[in-house]
Enzyme design. Structure first.
Site, short mmCIF file in Angstrom:
data_model
loop_
_atom_site.label_atom_id
_atom_site.label_comp_id
_atom_site.label_asym_id
_atom_site.label_seq_id
_atom_site.Cartn_x
_atom_site.Cartn_y
_atom_site.Cartn_z
N LYS A 183 -5.66 -10.62 2.46
CA LYS A 183 -4.89 -10.03 3.56
C LYS A 183 -5.63 -10.15 4.89
O LYS A 183 -5.05 -10.54 5.89
CB LYS A 183 -4.61 -8.54 3.30
CG LYS A 183 -3.86 -8.26 2.02
CD LYS A 183 -3.51 -6.77 1.90
CE LYS A 183 -4.73 -5.86 1.74
NZ LYS A 183 -5.42 -6.02 0.45
N ARG A 203 -1.38 2.73 1.97
CA ARG A 203 -1.91 2.47 0.63
C ARG A 203 -1.43 3.50 -0.37
O ARG A 203 -1.79 3.43 -1.54
CB ARG A 203 -3.44 2.56 0.70
CG ARG A 203 -4.17 1.23 0.64
CD ARG A 203 -5.63 1.60 0.60
NE ARG A 203 -6.57 0.61 0.24
CZ ARG A 203 -7.07 -0.32 1.04
NH1 ARG A 203 -6.61 -0.46 2.26
NH2 ARG A 203 -8.02 -1.11 0.62
N ARG A 215 -17.36 -12.60 -2.35
CA ARG A 215 -17.10 -12.40 -0.92
C ARG A 215 -18.36 -11.98 -0.16
O ARG A 215 -19.15 -11.16 -0.62
CB ARG A 215 -16.04 -11.31 -0.74
CG ARG A 215 -15.81 -10.98 0.74
CD ARG A 215 -14.49 -10.37 0.96
NE ARG A 215 -14.45 -8.96 0.56
CZ ARG A 215 -13.37 -8.21 0.73
NH1 ARG A 215 -12.27 -8.70 1.27
NH2 ARG A 215 -13.39 -6.96 0.34
N ARG A 254 -20.52 -6.46 0.93
CA ARG A 254 -20.06 -5.07 1.07
C ARG A 254 -20.43 -4.26 -0.16
O ARG A 254 -20.35 -4.75 -1.28
CB ARG A 254 -18.55 -5.05 1.27
CG ARG A 254 -18.15 -5.31 2.70
CD ARG A 254 -16.68 -5.58 2.84
NE ARG A 254 -15.82 -4.67 2.06
CZ ARG A 254 -14.49 -4.66 2.17
NH1 ARG A 254 -13.89 -5.50 2.99
NH2 ARG A 254 -13.78 -3.84 1.44
N ARG A 292 -11.57 -0.11 -7.41
CA ARG A 292 -10.57 -0.41 -6.38
C ARG A 292 -9.30 -0.98 -6.99
O ARG A 292 -8.20 -0.69 -6.53
CB ARG A 292 -11.16 -1.38 -5.35
CG ARG A 292 -12.09 -0.68 -4.38
CD ARG A 292 -13.06 -1.64 -3.78
NE ARG A 292 -12.46 -2.57 -2.85
CZ ARG A 292 -12.96 -3.77 -2.58
NH1 ARG A 292 -14.05 -4.19 -3.19
NH2 ARG A 292 -12.38 -4.54 -1.70
P1 ADP Z 1 -10.02 -3.99 0.48
O1 ADP Z 1 -10.89 -5.17 0.64
O2 ADP Z 1 -10.21 -3.22 -0.78
O3 ADP Z 1 -8.58 -4.28 0.80
P2 ADP Z 1 -10.37 -2.51 2.96
O4 ADP Z 1 -11.35 -3.23 3.78
O5 ADP Z 1 -8.94 -2.55 3.34
O6 ADP Z 1 -10.58 -2.94 1.46
O7 ADP Z 1 -10.77 -0.98 2.81
C1 ADP Z 1 -12.05 -0.59 2.36
C2 ADP Z 1 -12.06 0.88 1.98
O8 ADP Z 1 -11.62 1.68 3.12
C3 ADP Z 1 -11.09 1.28 0.88
O9 ADP Z 1 -11.61 1.05 -0.41
C4 ADP Z 1 -10.91 2.76 1.17
O10 ADP Z 1 -12.01 3.54 0.76
C5 ADP Z 1 -10.86 2.80 2.69
N1 ADP Z 1 -9.47 2.63 3.18
C6 ADP Z 1 -8.98 1.59 3.90
N2 ADP Z 1 -7.68 1.75 4.17
C7 ADP Z 1 -7.32 2.92 3.60
C8 ADP Z 1 -6.10 3.64 3.50
N3 ADP Z 1 -4.96 3.18 4.05
N4 ADP Z 1 -6.11 4.83 2.82
C9 ADP Z 1 -7.22 5.30 2.27
N5 ADP Z 1 -8.40 4.68 2.31
C10 ADP Z 1 -8.46 3.49 2.97
#
Ligand code: ADP
Ligand code: ZN
Length: 209
Positions: free
Chosen positions: A13, A88, A122, A155, A166
């Site tokens: 994404k 989410r 990654r 990360r 996750r």
């Molecule tokens: P991913 O690579 O899992 O898509 P993101 O970079 O979007 O991860 O998000 C990393 C972390 O930030 C998530 O695992 C969560 O802890 C927090 N986070 C991001 N967006 C949200 C959201 N909309 N609601 C709750 N937590 C979020």
């Protein structure tokens, strides 16, 4: 155009969002990046969310919704945006509907095996957030970002236990949003398995841009 990017972690994404921003001339709003920046800055928000994020869990809805609501009130996103990583949960989606309209929801479809392969390899630029991969997208100089010269790192939540968590969280909390938006007639599906250039072509086709 106001878009939501939906899909499991590692579906690409964020990578596609960077390309789509260029094509559509809109801002990307990534809640994950905003939270990571807060952690890096050591702000009160950062202190609150660090442990939650490192464990691969979700930040609470109230905090996340307040953050996005404030961001969507700013001038630079009135004509359009790409929401990457939000909503989410169903409560987040319902809250969003109360303060913004959405044109389309792009659902990035990828099996768990693809997610594991991508997230395990990654590497991310600390400075600009660009995503590299140890096999599929290596930087030309090891450890250094091609785009901005920043340091490349793994990360905390891309470590194996957190990846598993996750994925579980995604299946339980986020996947129901696919039906939620399909019922509203907003969902478009994209096969997230091909390389990014191919996905860009598909993306333009399904959105008619
Ligand atoms: P991913 O690579 O899992 O898509 P993101 O970079 O979007 O991860 O998000 C990393 C972390 O930030 C998530 O695992 C969560 O802890 C927090 N986070 C991001 N967006 C949200 C959201 N909309 N609601 C709750 N937590 C979020
Ligand atoms: Zn960079």
């Amino acid at each position: 155009m106001k878009l939501i990017f939906l899909g499991p972690p590692g579906a690409g994404k964020g990578t596609l969002a960077l390309r789509a921003v260029d094509i559509l001339k809109v801002q990307q709003i990534s809640t994950g990046s905003i939270f990571r920046a807060a952690v890096a800055a050591g702000s009160p928000l950062g202190l609150k969310v660090k442990a939650i994020m490192d464990a691969g869990k979700l930040v609470d809805d109230e905090t996340t919704i307040a953050l996005v609501k404030e961001r969507l009130a700013m001038d630079d996103v009135q004509k359009g945006y790409i929401l990457d990583g939000f909503p989410r949960t169903i409560p987040q989606a319902e809250a969003l509907a109360s303060f913004s309209t959405v044109d389309k929801v792009v659902n990035f479809d990828i099996p768990d095996s693809g997610v594991l392969e991508r997230l395990g390899g990654r590497r991310v630029c600390r400075k600009c957030g660009y995503n590299f991969h140890v096999i599929f997208n290596k930087p030309s100089k090891e450890g250094i970002c091609d785009t901005c010269g920043g340091e490349i790192y793994t990360r905390e939540d891309d470590k194996p236990e957190a990846i598993q968590k996750r994925l579980e969280v995604y299946r339980a909390q986020t996947e129901p949003l696919i039906d939620f938006y399909r019922k509203k007639g907003l969902l478009v599906d994209i096969d997230a398995r091909p390389l990014v250039d191919e996905i860009v072509i598909e993306f333009k086709k399904v959105l008619g841009v």
